[in-house]
Design a protein around this motif. Sequence first.
Motif, PDB file in Angstrom:
ATOM      1  N   ARG A 183      23.663 -10.628   2.974  1.00 27.47           N
ATOM      2  CA  ARG A 183      23.467 -11.998   2.979  1.00 27.47           C
ATOM      3  C   ARG A 183      22.751 -12.222   1.385  1.00 27.47           C
ATOM      4  N   ARG A 184      22.040 -11.416   0.923  1.00 25.76           N
ATOM      5  CA  ARG A 184      21.653 -11.675  -0.289  1.00 25.76           C
ATOM      6  C   ARG A 184      22.847 -11.350  -1.499  1.00 25.76           C
ATOM      7  N   LYS A 185      23.618 -10.363  -0.984  1.00 28.34           N
ATOM      8  CA  LYS A 185      24.947 -10.188  -1.874  1.00 28.34           C
ATOM      9  C   LYS A 185      25.703 -11.519  -2.046  1.00 28.34           C
ATOM     10  N   LEU A 186      25.740 -11.893  -0.779  1.00 29.02           N
ATOM     11  CA  LEU A 186      26.898 -13.250  -0.704  1.00 29.02           C
ATOM     12  C   LEU A 186      26.266 -14.359  -1.423  1.00 29.02           C
ATOM     13  N   VAL A 187      24.934 -14.535  -1.461  1.00 30.81           N
ATOM     14  CA  VAL A 187      24.208 -15.551  -2.534  1.00 30.81           C
ATOM     15  C   VAL A 187      24.324 -15.149  -3.823  1.00 30.81           C
ATOM     16  N   LYS A 188      24.283 -13.770  -4.336  1.00 31.45           N
ATOM     17  CA  LYS A 188      24.454 -13.590  -5.794  1.00 31.45           C
ATOM     18  C   LYS A 188      25.949 -13.711  -6.107  1.00 31.45           C
TER      19      LYS A 188
ATOM     20  N   ARG B  18      21.699  -7.134 -11.043  1.00 27.97           N
ATOM     21  CA  ARG B  18      22.069  -6.423 -10.019  1.00 27.97           C
ATOM     22  C   ARG B  18      21.104  -6.108  -8.897  1.00 27.97           C
ATOM     23  N   CYS B  19      19.790  -5.851  -9.571  1.00 28.15           N
ATOM     24  CA  CYS B  19      18.773  -5.293  -8.636  1.00 28.15           C
ATOM     25  C   CYS B  19      17.821  -6.459  -7.966  1.00 28.15           C
ATOM     26  N   TRP B  20      18.284  -7.560  -8.296  1.00 31.57           N
ATOM     27  CA  TRP B  20      17.583  -9.011  -7.654  1.00 31.57           C
ATOM     28  C   TRP B  20      17.822  -8.899  -6.183  1.00 31.57           C
ATOM     29  N   GLY B  21      16.859  -8.875  -5.454  1.00 36.84           N
ATOM     30  CA  GLY B  21      16.963  -8.622  -3.923  1.00 36.84           C
ATOM     31  C   GLY B  21      17.147  -7.275  -3.467  1.00 36.84           C
ATOM     32  N   GLY B  22      16.866  -6.244  -4.220  1.00 32.92           N
ATOM     33  CA  GLY B  22      17.370  -4.902  -3.777  1.00 32.92           C
ATOM     34  C   GLY B  22      15.856  -4.263  -2.940  1.00 32.92           C
ATOM     35  N   THR B  23      16.197  -3.216  -2.366  1.00 31.24           N
ATOM     36  CA  THR B  23      14.934  -2.338  -1.889  1.00 31.24           C
ATOM     37  C   THR B  23      13.844  -2.184  -2.707  1.00 31.24           C
ATOM     38  N   GLN B  24      12.694  -2.568  -2.687  1.00 29.52           N
ATOM     39  CA  GLN B  24      11.253  -2.789  -3.294  1.00 29.52           C
ATOM     40  C   GLN B  24      10.246  -1.831  -2.935  1.00 29.52           C
ATOM     41  N   PHE B  25       9.871  -0.873  -4.119  1.00 26.81           N
ATOM     42  CA  PHE B  25       9.118   0.054  -3.896  1.00 26.81           C
ATOM     43  C   PHE B  25       7.542  -0.272  -4.820  1.00 26.81           C
ATOM     44  N   SER B  26       7.511  -1.476  -5.340  1.00 28.92           N
ATOM     45  CA  SER B  26       6.318  -1.653  -6.165  1.00 28.92           C
ATOM     46  C   SER B  26       5.189  -1.483  -5.349  1.00 28.92           C
ATOM     47  N   GLY B  27       4.371  -0.453  -6.182  1.00 31.79           N
ATOM     48  CA  GLY B  27       2.906  -0.344  -5.345  1.00 31.79           C
ATOM     49  C   GLY B  27       3.103   0.545  -4.169  1.00 31.79           C
TER      50      GLY B  27
ATOM     51  N   GLY C 292      18.694   7.052  11.086  1.00 31.86           N
ATOM     52  CA  GLY C 292      19.869   6.712  11.447  1.00 31.86           C
ATOM     53  C   GLY C 292      20.135   5.191  11.922  1.00 31.86           C
ATOM     54  N   GLN C 293      18.948   4.548  11.704  1.00 30.70           N
ATOM     55  CA  GLN C 293      19.040   3.182  12.097  1.00 30.70           C
ATOM     56  C   GLN C 293      19.441   2.185  10.965  1.00 30.70           C
ATOM     57  N   ASN C 294      19.841   0.998  11.605  1.00 29.34           N
ATOM     58  CA  ASN C 294      20.175  -0.340  10.668  1.00 29.34           C
ATOM     59  C   ASN C 294      18.949  -1.286  10.384  1.00 29.34           C
ATOM     60  N   LEU C 295      17.986  -0.807   9.273  1.00 27.58           N
ATOM     61  CA  LEU C 295      16.813  -1.703   8.902  1.00 27.58           C
ATOM     62  C   LEU C 295      16.992  -2.756   8.070  1.00 27.58           C
ATOM     63  N   ASN C 296      18.120  -2.879   7.496  1.00 27.27           N
ATOM     64  CA  ASN C 296      18.460  -3.988   6.508  1.00 27.27           C
ATOM     65  C   ASN C 296      17.581  -5.241   6.455  1.00 27.27           C
TER      66      ASN C 296
END
Length: 693
Positions: A55-60, A265-274, A7-11
Amino acid sequence: MSKNFAGQNLNGRSFRGQDLRGADFSGCQLKSCDFRDADLTGAKFCGATLGVDGRRKLVKWGAAFVLGMACGFLTWFLNFISAAAVIPIYQVIFGVNVLIEENDTLLLLDSLYAISICLSLFAALKYRDWRIVTGYFLVIIIAAAVAIAIAVTGTVSVMVTVVVFTVVGTAAVLVAIVGAVVGAVVAAGAGAVAVVGAVAVAVAVAGLRALAGTEAVALVGPAMIAVAAIMTFIYLLLGWYLNRRCLKSEEPMLALMRRYALAWRCWGGTQFSGAALAHTDFTDADLTATRFAGAKFRQPDFTHAKNLHLAWTYASPLEHKPVRTLLTRGTIENRDFSNLNLRGLSFKGLALAGCNFYHADLSEADFSGCDLTDTDLSEVMVLGTRFSNATMTGAVIDNWSMDKHTQFDGVICDFVFTKRNKDERNPPDGTFFKPGEFSKLYQEIANTVDFIAHTPDELTALLRAIDSIKQQGGDIVIQSLERKNESVVVRTQSDESIDKAAIYAEVKEQMAKEMNLLRQQHETQLLQQKLVLTEAHHQRETELRDKHDKLQGEHNSLLAQFVNKAIENPKVEIMNDNSRRIEHASINHSAVNLGDHSTVSNHIEQVADAELKAALQTLQQLLANSHLPDIDKEQAYQAVDELAAVSQKPETERKSLARRSLSFLKDLQQDLSGAAELGEQYGKLLIKVMAWF
């Protein structure tokens, strides 16, 4: 450290490389979070929202607005040129010299032209053929040229000018469409497209007034500006439509456009690589703009996950739409999953009857409780795969590869097919497996890894690869060789502690190297054979010439003697020199048995296949150099000769005809085991020869 983040905001928070096993992120805001290289085994993301933070969405959006405005302005400017190109064409055809703002017909023609382009694109997408658009533009250009040629009676320069304007106008429209599509892809929204178009037109008009004054705009006329604006708006809407079509419907014809749209669209999104996604729960999570490329999948749960089609899944097991649909909704759009990488995915409890998984990588996947009736599992990798309590009656398991971690406990199965064409059934003769019998039988052979060779060269390369790995210290042995149709299945076994997937990859890599070496050897052998044959041909010609000269000399000498005797004694009879006498010899078919009991056979020379012929010749040479008694050698020569003769028989008869000869040659291997190197070479050659029968 507490792992309960529910339930936390961890953006925007970074969890890179952390141990998050069993962590609970249910209901969290996880936009633009970094989970790269983290251990998320057993973690929960139920109902979480992932993607790009504010923040990243505003830049995009800022970058999208600037780029979209530039594309909108370019589109308007090029459409302005296209509309202007119509004026001289109209004047030449109808002989009317009138400004465009005074003739509504031209405004209508330009608008209809833009709409017709959109319709051609819709038709191309509907009928899956881009040639519709290409043909449309060719018809437009040809029709315009023909109309002008009929209407124009003046100089050639007028004709050339009008045609140039037509081509330039069409090219302007094409570039305008591209610009509109790029702007729509970047803006990615109807509101943004409308704003970009309106701002572009306003900036264009203001620019014209600033550069050329009010008179210039009046010269052009508001009608011209209106036409360009309408065309711009139409093309921007077209771009927005194509953007929606490629992202939501995943139109195959727009695959390249979808790739670039998703990358933006996915630039700056949640990352799970590795990240290690072992049994990770994404139930009901919103996965918009989430990046899964490079993640390590091991049975994660995507049931009812939202917007997985808007996540970056390229170069991952989630790349294909039917796979994502199956995992999220449990429904099957396409039953063909052949040749796909589905490693580590969870299909638990799904109905997959009749699906085709031919040559797919299903290692570490979970098929527990699945209905796999009549599925095609031929040549699949099922290393560490779970089939617990699955129904597998009628499944095809031809040449699949499994290991000790493959689980078959509780499998429900009456029978399976061991050949893809369903010619062989296990158990045979209409009987069925007893409860638990299938699990027991196939769990016992789960430690083997099978390789298939379709040609003699592939078999040779495979045997060399296994031998090379063994000499380098690898723990791998050949358990058996089995002929299936035109192919040979080589079943290998290694220590239980060794990763079978690593062994499989290592053998395949070494096999590729051995194939290259074989090709080089074949080329060298062909060259040497040509040289040897050329030299032998010359030598044979020389020998025949010498022999002819010698016989001619003997003939002349003998003839002279007979003539002299005939002169001295006329009663002496002159015998025909062509008579010959052969004693202690017999001729039987194609072999001549001489008096010294030696046998000359040409069966090996008649073998059509060069590989088998070379193997039989080498086998005879090894027998000649062995310490075997003469009688054993003679019987061995006869067995090899019989194999050469049998190889010319139909394939259905070879196995039975060659059984006795192969059995005798196998028994000789024990006698040759005393000489280690000779015995090893003999064994390899014998395996290679046996593969043909």
